[in-house]
Design a protein around this motif. Structure first.
Motif, mmCIF file in Angstrom:
data_model
loop_
_atom_site.group_PDB
_atom_site.id
_atom_site.type_symbol
_atom_site.label_atom_id
_atom_site.label_comp_id
_atom_site.label_asym_id
_atom_site.label_seq_id
_atom_site.Cartn_x
_atom_site.Cartn_y
_atom_site.Cartn_z
ATOM 1 N N ARG A 62 0.787 -1.232 0.000
ATOM 2 C CA ARG A 62 0.000 0.000 0.000
ATOM 3 C C ARG A 62 0.821 1.285 0.000
ATOM 4 O O ARG A 62 0.247 2.364 0.017
ATOM 5 C CB ARG A 62 -0.985 0.048 1.186
ATOM 6 N N ASP A 63 2.133 1.183 0.007
ATOM 7 C CA ASP A 63 2.923 2.411 -0.012
ATOM 8 C C ASP A 63 4.241 2.193 -0.759
ATOM 9 O O ASP A 63 5.302 2.588 -0.303
ATOM 10 C CB ASP A 63 3.198 2.894 1.420
ATOM 11 N N ARG A 92 -1.004 -0.684 6.478
ATOM 12 C CA ARG A 92 -2.417 -1.036 6.551
ATOM 13 C C ARG A 92 -3.001 -0.518 7.860
ATOM 14 O O ARG A 92 -2.732 -1.060 8.926
ATOM 15 C CB ARG A 92 -2.606 -2.550 6.496
ATOM 16 N N GLY A 100 -0.509 5.740 2.201
ATOM 17 C CA GLY A 100 0.191 5.812 0.941
ATOM 18 C C GLY A 100 0.610 7.238 0.660
ATOM 19 O O GLY A 100 0.370 8.136 1.446
ATOM 20 N N GLN A 125 -7.056 2.972 -4.767
ATOM 21 C CA GLN A 125 -6.630 3.381 -3.430
ATOM 22 C C GLN A 125 -7.110 4.793 -3.134
ATOM 23 O O GLN A 125 -7.552 5.092 -2.021
ATOM 24 C CB GLN A 125 -5.107 3.291 -3.331
ATOM 25 N N LEU A 168 -8.424 -3.186 -1.827
ATOM 26 C CA LEU A 168 -7.181 -3.290 -2.570
ATOM 27 C C LEU A 168 -6.673 -4.724 -2.609
ATOM 28 O O LEU A 168 -6.890 -5.498 -1.673
ATOM 29 C CB LEU A 168 -6.105 -2.401 -1.944
ATOM 30 N N SER A 224 -2.877 -3.210 -6.850
ATOM 31 C CA SER A 224 -2.666 -1.814 -6.448
ATOM 32 C C SER A 224 -1.178 -1.546 -6.248
ATOM 33 O O SER A 224 -0.668 -0.489 -6.649
ATOM 34 C CB SER A 224 -3.436 -1.510 -5.155
ATOM 35 N N ASP A 225 -0.470 -2.484 -5.639
ATOM 36 C CA ASP A 225 0.980 -2.345 -5.498
ATOM 37 C C ASP A 225 1.667 -2.328 -6.856
ATOM 38 O O ASP A 225 2.666 -1.625 -7.053
ATOM 39 C CB ASP A 225 1.541 -3.494 -4.653
#
Length: 526
Positions: free
Chosen positions: A141-142, A165, A183, A192, A198, A202-203
Motif C-alpha cells: 500500500r505504499d 495497513r 500511501g 486506493q 485493494l 494496487s501495489d
C-alpha cells in the motif's frame, strides 16, 4: 495517560528494551528511525519509533501488531526483515534489518534516470519482493522510491511491508489522511484514492509509477496538492514513456504502461507475471546471466540450503537473551517469528558465501599505480566505483577490464565529468573526444562526448571549434540526458552565440528552445 516522547525528542544515547540507540537516521510522518545496536546479539538494526498521534490510537495499535506479525513471515532476500516489535515506557517500536545504502529517491538524485541494465536489475528485485508478499496475501500500500533501499552492490530491499495497513477514518478515506498513513498521493493507485478494496494489483500500479520515475527522473503525474494529483491518477494517461526515453525497448515501455492501467484487471494479474516479462526483457536486451552477487529471482530466495550450524548458534543466542519486559508480552509471538526469520536469513547467507564467494568480495592484488582492489567481474568493479565515485575507482574499471567496452566507455563518462569539475580540461577533452568518436551504434555516448567537447572549447575560448561540435551534436540532441551535460550545452550555446554574431544567435535560440522543451519538430539548427 500514556507518556510519549515529543516528535522533536531525540532518543540517541538511550536504551529502549534490548536496543542501544546510536543516532537518528530520519524523521517521517509515521515514525522516527534510528540506528541502534541490539545488545544481546551485538548487531546493528534500524529502530522505528512510532509517532504519538498514531501510537495513541488503540485500534491502530491492535492492527499494527497483527500486521507486524504478518510482515515477520516475509523471509525474502529483497524484503527488509522485521526482527522484533515491542514497547517500553510507552515507546512503541519496531526493530528491523539495517540496510546500509540509500533509498531510490536518493539514488536518483545522485545518478539521474537509470540506464536499461541498471533499471531492470532494480525492477526485477522489487517485483520479486512483491511476488513474495502476494504469496502471503499482504498488500504493501505504499510502494514508492523512499521505501526501496539500494545497497552498494545494487541489492534491493523493499521496506515497510505490512506497516501501511491501517483502518480508514469513520468518514472514509480522506486524501490528506491517506497521504500520511495509507500511501503517498504521487504513487497511489486509482482504487486506493477512491477508498476501494485493494489487492496486489494496487501495489503493481504504485510500482509502475515508481518505475516511470526510475526511467525518466520524475513521476508521471505532479500537481500543487494531493487532490490535484489524485484526480490525475483517476482521469489522465501518463505521457508515453517512449517519448521521454526513445532509447528504451518498446517491450519495456509497454510493460510500464500496463502496470499503470487505470483498471486493475488491465494490469498484470500478479507480480510473478510481471517478473516473467521483466526476465524476458533482461535476457533479450541485456543478454547477460543474472549477476551472481544478487538473489536468485527464480525462487526469490538465496539459492542454497540452510546452514544448520548458524541456526544452532542463533538458537543459543535466543536462549541467552533476556525475557520480554512487562510491557512487551503482546509482541512475543512477533519477536519469535522475527528470530526465526533471522535464523533463516543468516543460515542462507552463510551457506551462500561458503559455496559462492561473491565477486564483490573476491579481491585480488591491485597494480601499484592504482590503490583500488580488482574484482573478479566487471559488474563488481563497476559497483565498487559507483559507491566510491573517485577518479581512481573509475580508472580501475577502464584499466582492469579494457575489453569490456560497454562498461569502460561509461566509466569514461564519469571520469570526464570529474576532470571537468576539477578544471582539468585537457584530460576531460581527451575522454570526450574518445566518446565522440564512437560509432552510430552508441548515439548516447557520442552525444555526451560532443557536448563535453563543446563545453571544454568554450571554457578555452575556442568558439569556432565549439560551434563545430554543437553542429555535430544537433542530429542526436535527444540522446543527451545527463543533467550536467545539458547545462554545459546551454552554457556553450549562450556563450558561443555572443561571439559569433546575430544570425548564428538566432539559429541557436531556436535550438536551445527545442533542446529545453524536448521538441521533435524544430527545423532550424546551427
Amino acid at each position: 495517560m500514556a507518556r510519549f516522547p515529543s516528535p522533536s525528542r531525540d532518543l540517541s544515547g538511550q536504551t529502549v528494551g534490548d536496543f542501544r540507540v546510536l543516532r537518528r537516521l530520519g524523521v517521517g510522518a509515521m515514525a522516527d528511525v534510528y540506528l541502534a545496536e541490539q545488545i544481546s546479539l551485538r548487531r546493528q538494526v534500524a529502530l522505528k519509533v512510532l509517532r504519538p498521534e498514531l501510537a495513541s490510537d488503540s485500534t491502530y495499535l491492535e492492527r499494527f501488531r497483527r500486521e507486524a506479525q504478518a510482515a515477520a513471515k516475509l523471509v525474502h532476500a529483497n524484503i527488509v526483515q522485521i526482527f522484533e516489535v515491542g514497547s517500553e515506557d510507552d515507546i512503541h517500536y519496531i526493530a528491523m534489518e539495517y540496510v546500509p545504502g540509500v533509498n531510490l529517491r536518493q539514488w536518483l538524485q545522485k545518478n539521474g534516470p537509470a540506464e536499461l541494465r541498471t533499471a531492470l536489475i532494480i525492477m526485477r528485485q522489487v517485483a520479486a519482493a512483491l511476488a513474495k508478499a502476494a504469496e502471503e496475501g499482504i498488500v504493501h500500500r505504499d510502494i514508492k522510491p523512499e521505501n526501496i533501499l539500494i545497497t552498494r552492490n545494487l541489492e534491493v530491499k523493499v521496506a515497510d511491508f505490512g506497516l501501511a495497513r491501517v483502518r480508514p477514518t469513520e468518514q472514509g478515506l480522506e486524501l490528506t489522511r491517506v497521504g500520511m498513513t495509507m500511501g503517498t498521493p504521487l504513487y497511489m493507485s486509482p482504487e486506493q484514492i477512491q477508498g476501494k478494496p485493494l489487492d496486489i494489483r494496487s501495489d503493481i500500479y504504485s510500482f509502475g509509477v515508481t518505475c516511470y520515475q526510475l526511467l525518466t527522473g520524475e513521476p508521471p503525474f505532479k500537481g500543487d496538492n494531493a487532490m490535484v494529483v489524485g484526480v490525475m491518477h483517476l482521469t489522465r494517461e501518463p505521457e508515453p514513456l517512449e517519448n521521454k526515453r526513445p532509447d528504451l525497448p518498446r517491450a519495456l515501455c509497454q510493460v510500464i504502461h500496463r502496470m499503470l492501467a487505470k483498471e486493475p484487471e488491465k494490469r498484470f494479474a500478479s507480480p510473478k507475471a510481471l517478473l516473467a516479462e521483466l526476465r524476458k526483457i533482461y535476457a533479450e536486451y541485456v543478454g547477460e546471466s543474472w549477476p551472481e552477487e544478487l538473489p536468485d529471482l527464480e525462487t526469490g530466495e538465496w539459492s542454497v540450503a540452510l546452514s544448520t550450524p548458524a541456526i544452532r548458534q542463533l538458537e543459543e543466542a535466543m536462549k541467552a537473551a533476556p525475557p520480554p519486559a512487562k510491557n512487551r508480552r503482546w509482541i512475543w509471538a512477533a519477536a519469535l517469528a522475527g528470530f526465526w526469520a533471522l535464523a533463516m536469513g543468516v543460515g542462507l547467507l552463510v551457506g551462500y558465501y561458503r559455496i559462492h564467494e561473491p565477486p564483490l568480495l573476491a579481491e585480488t592484488t591491485s597494480p601499484p599505480r592504482l590503490n583500488v582492489p580488482k574484482y573478479d567481474t566487471i559488474f563488481g568493479q563497476w559497483l565498487h566505483a559507483s559507491q566510491l565515485g573517485t577518479e581512481e575507482a573509475w580508472r580501475a574499471v577502464i584499466e582492469y577490464f579494457p575489453d569490456k567496452v560497454y562498461w569502460t566507455s561509461r566509466a569514461k563518462m564519469r571520469l570526464a565529468q570529474i576532470y571537468l569539475r576539477e578544471d582539468r580540461l585537457e584530460e576531460a577533452l581527451r575522454l570526450f573526444q574518445e566518446l565522440a568518436a564512437m560509432g552510430d551504434s552508441e548515439p548516447e555516448l557520442r552525444a555526451f562526448g560532443l557536448a563535453g567537447i563543446a563545453g571544454v572549447y568554450v571554457l578555452q575560448k575556442r568558439y569556432r571549434e565549439a560551434a563545430d561540435a554543437l553542429n555535430q551534436l544537433w542530429p542526436m540532441r535527444d540522446h543527451l540526458r545527463d543533467p550536467l551535460m545539458r547545462r554545459l550545452v546551454d552554457y556553450a550555446i549562450t556563450t558561443t552565440r555572443e561571439k559569433l554574431g546575430p544570425i548564428t544567435a538566432q539559429e541557436w535560440d531556436s535550438w536551445l528552445k527545442s533542446l529545453q522543451n524536448g521538441s521533435e519538430n524544430a527545423e532550424n539548427r546551427p
